[in-house]
Design a protein around this motif. Structure first.
Motif, PDB file in Angstrom:
ATOM      1  N   ASP A  49      19.267   5.807  33.534  1.00 39.90           N
ATOM      2  CA  ASP A  49      19.621   6.196  32.623  1.00 39.90           C
ATOM      3  C   ASP A  49      20.989   6.995  32.449  1.00 39.90           C
ATOM      4  O   ASP A  49      20.661   7.719  33.079  1.00 39.90           O
ATOM      5  CB  ASP A  49      19.252   7.515  30.947  1.00 39.90           C
ATOM      6  N   LYS A  50      21.911   5.793  32.247  1.00 39.81           N
ATOM      7  CA  LYS A  50      23.459   6.565  33.322  1.00 39.81           C
ATOM      8  C   LYS A  50      23.862   7.787  31.702  1.00 39.81           C
ATOM      9  O   LYS A  50      24.355   9.100  31.986  1.00 39.81           O
ATOM     10  CB  LYS A  50      24.521   6.273  32.950  1.00 39.81           C
ATOM     11  N   PHE A  51      23.220   8.134  30.878  1.00 33.79           N
ATOM     12  CA  PHE A  51      23.716   9.343  29.838  1.00 33.79           C
ATOM     13  C   PHE A  51      22.950  10.689  30.271  1.00 33.79           C
ATOM     14  O   PHE A  51      22.790  11.174  29.511  1.00 33.79           O
ATOM     15  CB  PHE A  51      23.365   8.330  28.786  1.00 33.79           C
ATOM     16  N   GLU A  52      21.490  10.070  31.044  1.00 31.34           N
ATOM     17  CA  GLU A  52      20.747  10.888  31.134  1.00 31.34           C
ATOM     18  C   GLU A  52      21.073  12.265  31.933  1.00 31.34           C
ATOM     19  O   GLU A  52      21.852  12.324  32.095  1.00 31.34           O
ATOM     20  CB  GLU A  52      19.239  10.522  32.051  1.00 31.34           C
ATOM     21  N   GLY A  53      21.172  13.953  31.164  1.00 32.30           N
ATOM     22  CA  GLY A  53      21.848  14.668  31.562  1.00 32.30           C
ATOM     23  C   GLY A  53      23.028  15.048  30.554  1.00 32.30           C
ATOM     24  O   GLY A  53      23.563  15.950  30.854  1.00 32.30           O
ATOM     25  N   THR A  54      23.388  14.028  30.139  1.00 33.11           N
ATOM     26  CA  THR A  54      24.584  14.347  29.007  1.00 33.11           C
ATOM     27  C   THR A  54      24.283  15.820  28.778  1.00 33.11           C
ATOM     28  O   THR A  54      23.788  15.219  27.431  1.00 33.11           O
ATOM     29  CB  THR A  54      25.066  13.295  28.567  1.00 33.11           C
ATOM     30  N   PRO A 157       8.900  12.935  20.002  1.00 31.92           N
ATOM     31  CA  PRO A 157       9.504  12.124  20.108  1.00 31.92           C
ATOM     32  C   PRO A 157      10.858  11.826  20.054  1.00 31.92           C
ATOM     33  O   PRO A 157      11.466  12.693  19.848  1.00 31.92           O
ATOM     34  CB  PRO A 157       9.216  10.984  19.216  1.00 31.92           C
ATOM     35  N   ILE A 158      11.867  10.709  20.758  1.00 27.70           N
ATOM     36  CA  ILE A 158      13.000  10.921  21.611  1.00 27.70           C
ATOM     37  C   ILE A 158      14.128   9.944  19.707  1.00 27.70           C
ATOM     38  O   ILE A 158      13.588   9.430  19.411  1.00 27.70           O
ATOM     39  CB  ILE A 158      13.548   9.837  22.509  1.00 27.70           C
ATOM     40  N   GLU A 159      14.434  10.347  19.857  1.00 32.07           N
ATOM     41  CA  GLU A 159      15.493  10.519  18.232  1.00 32.07           C
ATOM     42  C   GLU A 159      16.504   8.890  19.376  1.00 32.07           C
ATOM     43  O   GLU A 159      17.744   9.691  20.309  1.00 32.07           O
ATOM     44  CB  GLU A 159      16.855  11.338  17.462  1.00 32.07           C
ATOM     45  N   TYR A 160      17.709   7.748  18.734  1.00 31.51           N
ATOM     46  CA  TYR A 160      18.280   7.425  19.486  1.00 31.51           C
ATOM     47  C   TYR A 160      19.521   6.884  18.738  1.00 31.51           C
ATOM     48  O   TYR A 160      19.275   7.311  16.997  1.00 31.51           O
ATOM     49  CB  TYR A 160      17.835   6.031  19.143  1.00 31.51           C
ATOM     50  N   TYR A 161      20.070   7.972  19.384  1.00 27.23           N
ATOM     51  CA  TYR A 161      22.051   7.308  19.295  1.00 27.23           C
ATOM     52  C   TYR A 161      23.166   5.891  19.357  1.00 27.23           C
ATOM     53  O   TYR A 161      22.377   5.660  20.775  1.00 27.23           O
ATOM     54  CB  TYR A 161      22.602   8.388  18.741  1.00 27.23           C
ATOM     55  N   GLU A 162      24.165   5.914  18.818  1.00 26.29           N
ATOM     56  CA  GLU A 162      25.244   5.072  19.534  1.00 26.29           C
ATOM     57  C   GLU A 162      25.950   5.880  19.195  1.00 26.29           C
ATOM     58  O   GLU A 162      26.462   7.001  19.487  1.00 26.29           O
ATOM     59  CB  GLU A 162      25.741   4.641  18.519  1.00 26.29           C
ATOM     60  N   PRO A 163      26.402   5.714  21.257  1.00 21.92           N
ATOM     61  CA  PRO A 163      27.427   7.185  21.480  1.00 21.92           C
ATOM     62  C   PRO A 163      29.105   6.820  21.029  1.00 21.92           C
ATOM     63  O   PRO A 163      29.424   7.668  21.393  1.00 21.92           O
ATOM     64  CB  PRO A 163      27.271   5.555  23.549  1.00 21.92           C
ATOM     65  N   GLU A 164      29.047   5.784  21.090  1.00 20.16           N
ATOM     66  CA  GLU A 164      30.223   5.474  19.942  1.00 20.16           C
ATOM     67  C   GLU A 164      30.625   6.239  18.648  1.00 20.16           C
ATOM     68  O   GLU A 164      31.933   6.530  18.972  1.00 20.16           O
ATOM     69  CB  GLU A 164      30.524   3.987  20.503  1.00 20.16           C
ATOM     70  N   ASN A 165      29.566   6.673  18.369  1.00 15.25           N
ATOM     71  CA  ASN A 165      29.422   7.556  17.023  1.00 15.25           C
ATOM     72  C   ASN A 165      28.823   8.575  17.274  1.00 15.25           C
ATOM     73  O   ASN A 165      28.972   9.090  15.813  1.00 15.25           O
ATOM     74  CB  ASN A 165      28.816   6.082  16.126  1.00 15.25           C
ATOM     75  N   ILE A 166      29.271   9.004  18.078  1.00 17.41           N
ATOM     76  CA  ILE A 166      29.369  10.597  17.762  1.00 17.41           C
ATOM     77  C   ILE A 166      30.034  11.242  18.616  1.00 17.41           C
ATOM     78  O   ILE A 166      30.001  11.083  19.640  1.00 17.41           O
ATOM     79  CB  ILE A 166      27.327  10.861  18.928  1.00 17.41           C
ATOM     80  N   LYS A 175      18.673   9.637  23.020  1.00 22.56           N
ATOM     81  CA  LYS A 175      19.382   8.840  23.881  1.00 22.56           C
ATOM     82  C   LYS A 175      19.836   7.680  23.647  1.00 22.56           C
ATOM     83  O   LYS A 175      20.087   7.571  22.373  1.00 22.56           O
ATOM     84  CB  LYS A 175      17.360   7.909  25.262  1.00 22.56           C
ATOM     85  N   ILE A 176      20.643   7.001  24.067  1.00 23.63           N
ATOM     86  CA  ILE A 176      21.426   5.853  23.507  1.00 23.63           C
ATOM     87  C   ILE A 176      20.028   4.809  22.602  1.00 23.63           C
ATOM     88  O   ILE A 176      19.406   4.737  23.352  1.00 23.63           O
ATOM     89  CB  ILE A 176      22.845   5.571  24.363  1.00 23.63           C
ATOM     90  N   GLN A 177      21.024   4.291  22.060  1.00 20.13           N
ATOM     91  CA  GLN A 177      20.912   3.353  21.064  1.00 20.13           C
ATOM     92  C   GLN A 177      20.133   1.662  22.213  1.00 20.13           C
ATOM     93  O   GLN A 177      18.679   1.532  21.742  1.00 20.13           O
ATOM     94  CB  GLN A 177      21.557   2.612  20.147  1.00 20.13           C
ATOM     95  N   GLN A 178      20.723   1.603  22.974  1.00 16.23           N
ATOM     96  CA  GLN A 178      19.771   0.371  24.251  1.00 16.23           C
ATOM     97  C   GLN A 178      18.329   0.640  24.218  1.00 16.23           C
ATOM     98  O   GLN A 178      18.164  -0.201  25.183  1.00 16.23           O
ATOM     99  CB  GLN A 178      21.203  -0.373  24.823  1.00 16.23           C
ATOM    100  N   TYR A 179      18.167   1.939  25.048  1.00 17.12           N
ATOM    101  CA  TYR A 179      16.933   2.290  25.086  1.00 17.12           C
ATOM    102  C   TYR A 179      15.688   2.174  24.030  1.00 17.12           C
ATOM    103  O   TYR A 179      15.169   2.425  24.142  1.00 17.12           O
ATOM    104  CB  TYR A 179      16.227   3.542  25.886  1.00 17.12           C
ATOM    105  N   LYS A 180      15.859   1.362  22.804  1.00 19.96           N
ATOM    106  CA  LYS A 180      14.890   2.083  21.576  1.00 19.96           C
ATOM    107  C   LYS A 180      13.896   0.828  21.856  1.00 19.96           C
ATOM    108  O   LYS A 180      12.647   1.626  21.465  1.00 19.96           O
ATOM    109  CB  LYS A 180      15.525   1.267  20.083  1.00 19.96           C
ATOM    110  N   TYR A 181      13.693   0.605  22.388  1.00 21.87           N
ATOM    111  CA  TYR A 181      12.722  -0.502  22.930  1.00 21.87           C
ATOM    112  C   TYR A 181      12.339   0.192  23.302  1.00 21.87           C
ATOM    113  O   TYR A 181      10.483   0.249  23.597  1.00 21.87           O
ATOM    114  CB  TYR A 181      13.020  -1.201  23.444  1.00 21.87           C
TER     115      TYR A 181
END
Length: 228
Positions: A49-54, A157-166, A175-181
């Motif tokens: 995940d390229k956002f991991e560690g953000t 559990p992980i919470e999922y978010y939209e990176p453009e809206n935070i 984690k970003i929404q694309q990993y919600k699955y």
């Protein structure tokens, strides 16, 4: 510590290779890789995940106020342009700690339906799966062993978010929404050493079932509600 939630977890699933899942099933061998490993993993976004560690995200809505300048360090030539959108992300350049992830199905997943269908993309995680039905015993065994190592931990559990809206701070349980699955439940262990952890919690044969992924045609979970 494990965070208590009113939304009970009814099932854990761990995906992986036949060797690793069999070792978990028979011996309870749990492998916690480093945060740095997942941050730099290149597998087309399956686990990496390229956002991991953000640690912080800032979205700029009024980009007309900004001008970006790019300089060619060889010729000294400068180019200016205005971005259509601008997002700044700050990373922890030296993250310390270990992660362990499970797929989790929660009570709330059956609020409006008796069926829960697992996204077929999880088949990319490996050839086999371990369905852990006694989730409390599993987490208790794991966290007891981590406590014996005198290492701080957190599990939820992980919470999922939209990176453009935070805008603001991000933690390891977001984690970003694309990993919600992935419906991820995560255990984070603080560790000053940049090395994986191996933990043995004993056989899980009494609390789980092992399956080959190609035998799970639709990955559908049915909840048969008991009438009182």
């Amino acid at each position: 510590m494990e965070e208590k939630s009113k939304d009970a977890i009814v099932l854990f699933i761990k995906f992986g290779s036949e060797e690793n899942i069999k070792s978990l099933y028979e011996n309870g061998l749990i492998y916690l890789n480093t945060i740095d490993y997942f941050q730099n993993l290149e597998d087309n976004g399956v686990r990496g995940d390229k956002f991991e560690g953000t640690v912080n995200i800032k979205n700029f809505k009024h980009t007309d106020e900004f001008k970006l300048e790019i300089t060619d360090t060889i010729t000294g030539e400068k180019m200016n342009f205005k971005p259509g959108k601008l997002q700044l992300r700050h990373y922890d350049s030296n993250p310390k700690g270990n992660l362990y992830s499970l797929y989790c199905i929660k009570q709330s997943d059956f609020l409006n339906t008796d069926e829960f269908i697992i996204d077929s993309k999880v088949k990319e995680f490996g050839t086999h799966a371990l369905f852990i039905r006694n989730t409390k015993i599993f987490i208790d065994k794991l966290t007891d062993e981590i406590t014996k190592l005198n290492m701080p931990y957190k599990a939820k559990p992980i919470e999922y978010y939209e990176p453009e809206n935070i805008n603001g701070e991000i933690n390891l349980f977001q984690k970003i929404q694309q990993y919600k699955y992935q419906s991820e439940y995560r255990v984070v262990v603080k560790n000053n050493k940049q090395e994986p952890l191996k933990i043995l919690i004993g056989s899980l044969k009494e609390h789980s079932e092992m399956f080959a992924m190609n035998s799970l045609n639709d990955l559908k979970i049915i909840a048969n509600k008991i009438k009182l």
